[in-house]
Design a protein around this motif. Sequence first.
Motif, short mmCIF file in Angstrom:
data_model
loop_
_atom_site.label_atom_id
_atom_site.label_comp_id
_atom_site.label_asym_id
_atom_site.label_seq_id
_atom_site.Cartn_x
_atom_site.Cartn_y
_atom_site.Cartn_z
N VAL A 99 0.93 -1.05 -0.02
CA VAL A 99 -0.13 -0.03 -0.21
C VAL A 99 0.65 1.02 -0.05
O VAL A 99 1.88 1.40 0.70
CB VAL A 99 -1.05 -0.12 1.18
N ALA A 152 1.23 5.60 0.00
CA ALA A 152 0.38 6.69 0.54
C ALA A 152 1.03 7.77 0.09
O ALA A 152 2.03 7.95 -0.02
CB ALA A 152 0.23 6.81 2.11
N ARG A 153 0.16 8.61 -0.37
CA ARG A 153 0.70 9.99 -0.88
C ARG A 153 1.27 10.68 0.14
O ARG A 153 0.90 10.65 1.29
CB ARG A 153 -0.35 10.90 -1.64
N LYS A 213 -4.63 10.30 -0.64
CA LYS A 213 -5.03 9.13 -0.98
C LYS A 213 -4.03 7.99 -0.78
O LYS A 213 -2.85 8.13 -0.49
CB LYS A 213 -5.15 8.99 -2.47
N GLU A 214 -4.45 6.85 -0.68
CA GLU A 214 -3.40 5.60 -0.97
C GLU A 214 -3.69 4.75 -2.11
O GLU A 214 -4.71 4.83 -2.72
CB GLU A 214 -3.46 4.77 0.37
N TRP A 226 -3.07 0.98 -3.85
CA TRP A 226 -2.75 -0.37 -3.70
C TRP A 226 -1.93 -0.91 -4.78
O TRP A 226 -2.26 -0.61 -6.01
CB TRP A 226 -4.04 -1.15 -3.44
N SER A 239 7.05 4.25 -5.93
CA SER A 239 6.27 5.14 -4.87
C SER A 239 7.05 6.43 -5.00
O SER A 239 6.56 7.64 -4.96
CB SER A 239 6.58 4.56 -3.39
N SER A 282 4.94 9.50 -3.47
CA SER A 282 4.44 8.88 -2.51
C SER A 282 5.35 8.20 -1.52
O SER A 282 6.32 8.24 -1.85
CB SER A 282 3.37 7.80 -3.08
#
Length: 50
Positions: free
Chosen positions: A11, A13-14, A19-20, A22, A40, A45
């Motif tokens: 997962v 995350a920003r 938002k996240e 998946w 990421s 993120s």
Amino acid sequence: MESFTGELIAVIARKDGTKEKWVVTSPEEQFTLEEIKILSILSNSVLIWK
């Protein structure tokens, strides 16, 4: 894409917390933690779970 069946491998995350994302792969695909970290970074993120 209407649906996808796969395995949740991370997962993301920003950094702004809005938002996240998946990371879901098919059984045939494999990604290393390093590859996920690069993705990421490219999406601005932070990886929060693996």
